[in-house]
Design an enzyme around this catalytic site. Structure first.
Site, short mmCIF file in Angstrom:
data_model
loop_
_atom_site.label_atom_id
_atom_site.label_comp_id
_atom_site.label_asym_id
_atom_site.label_seq_id
_atom_site.Cartn_x
_atom_site.Cartn_y
_atom_site.Cartn_z
N SER A 60 3.42 -9.46 11.25
CA SER A 60 2.67 -10.16 12.31
C SER A 60 2.78 -11.66 12.15
O SER A 60 3.03 -12.16 11.05
CB SER A 60 1.19 -9.81 12.25
OG SER A 60 1.01 -8.42 12.28
N1 SAH Z 1 0.86 -5.79 7.23
C1 SAH Z 1 2.30 -5.66 7.34
C2 SAH Z 1 2.70 -5.42 8.77
C3 SAH Z 1 3.61 -4.23 8.87
S1 SAH Z 1 3.89 -3.63 10.50
C4 SAH Z 1 3.00 -6.86 6.72
O1 SAH Z 1 2.34 -7.82 6.31
O2 SAH Z 1 4.23 -6.82 6.64
C5 SAH Z 1 2.90 -2.17 10.50
C6 SAH Z 1 3.27 -1.11 9.52
O3 SAH Z 1 2.41 0.01 9.77
C7 SAH Z 1 4.69 -0.58 9.62
O4 SAH Z 1 5.35 -0.78 8.40
C8 SAH Z 1 4.51 0.92 9.91
O5 SAH Z 1 5.46 1.75 9.26
C9 SAH Z 1 3.11 1.15 9.37
N2 SAH Z 1 2.41 2.34 9.87
C10 SAH Z 1 2.38 2.86 11.12
N3 SAH Z 1 1.63 3.99 11.16
C11 SAH Z 1 1.17 4.18 9.88
C12 SAH Z 1 0.35 5.18 9.26
N4 SAH Z 1 -0.15 6.22 9.94
N5 SAH Z 1 0.10 5.06 7.94
C13 SAH Z 1 0.61 4.04 7.22
N6 SAH Z 1 1.39 3.06 7.74
C14 SAH Z 1 1.67 3.14 9.06
#
Ligand code: SAH
Length: 212
Positions: A60
């Site tokens: 993000s």
């Molecule tokens: N906070 C992260 C943002 C990653 S984007 C950072 O700082 O990089 C959101 C992430 O949520 C993705 O990697 C995706 O694979 C994960 N995601 C989506 N659904 C999920 C679930 N049910 N459980 C765990 N992770 C999930």
């Protein structure tokens, strides 16, 4: 690159956008976002933009990370208690959270990103960050109850496990599908029940079930 100076400029911009929580601003100033992105993207690491982190996912933009963590902290002074993050991704937000909370439990459903986050975070030696591989829709009951739960992926509805694992007086911040798009949802767990508010529109990757 003189990343400290560049980060300080980013922090000034975040403050200009209305972020006031001193712990959030100092965390954004100290965690090196450029270490979490691909070397080809390092030059954009301190711009207020989301960036690809592989496997179709994105980190993000700093404005959204700081806004959501400020909301999560709900004005407490000093570190908040235990936090659950759904969607570790590259581990950047987990590192920021480690500066503003006593313990951080962060779950990722994609093995490749879980491993990447582990590699990214290892040199930072953050003993209060616990990375978990699994489906975050079930939360992580063992680490709870949580003062805060923050999701980096947006679903249609709020998983009941998150509400159950939130401590009394705790707060949850998550993107949810709303009015044909996505918006930030804030839920407070109070003795009188759940208090929910829908805030501004956001654009997050979808919350998916199962692991891959
Ligand atoms: N906070 C992260 C943002 C990653 S984007 C950072 O700082 O990089 C959101 C992430 O949520 C993705 O990697 C995706 O694979 C994960 N995601 C989506 N659904 C999920 C679930 N049910 N459980 C765990 N992770 C999930």
């Amino acid at each position: 690159m003189d990343s400290l100076a560049v980060r300080q400029r980013m922090v000034q911009k975040l403050a200009g956008q209305g972020v006031t929580d001193p712990l959030v601003l100092s965390a954004m100033g100290s965690i090196e976002r450029h270490r979490f992105v691909d070397s080809a993207l390092v030059n954009q690491a301190y711009e207020d933009t989301s960036l690809p982190i592989g496997l179709g996912q994105t980190i993000s933009k700093p404005g959204v990370v700081s806004r959501m963590i400020e909301l999560l902290r709900n004005g407490v002074s000093g570190p908040m208690g235990r936090v659950l993050e759904i969607g570790t991704g590259c581990g950047y937000q987990a590192a920021v959270l480690s500066c503003v909370a006593t313990e951080v439990y962060s779950i990722e459903r994609l093995r490749g990103l879980h491993d990447k986050a582990r590699d990214n975070l290892r040199p930072l030696l953050l003993p209060n960050v616990h990375l978990l591989f699994g489906d975050g829709m079930a939360g992580y009951a063992k680490g709870g109850p949580y003062s805060g739960i923050i999701s980096a992926a947006g679903g249609d509805a709020l998983p009941q496990a998150w509400v159950d694992q939130l401590a009394m007086g705790g707060r949850l911040v998550a993107p949810v599908v709303h009015a044909g798009g996505q918006a930030l949802l804030v839920v407070d767990k109070t003795p009188q029940g759940l208090r929910q508010s829908i805030l501004e529109a956001v654009h997050f990757v979808p919350l998916k079930s199962g692991v891959a």
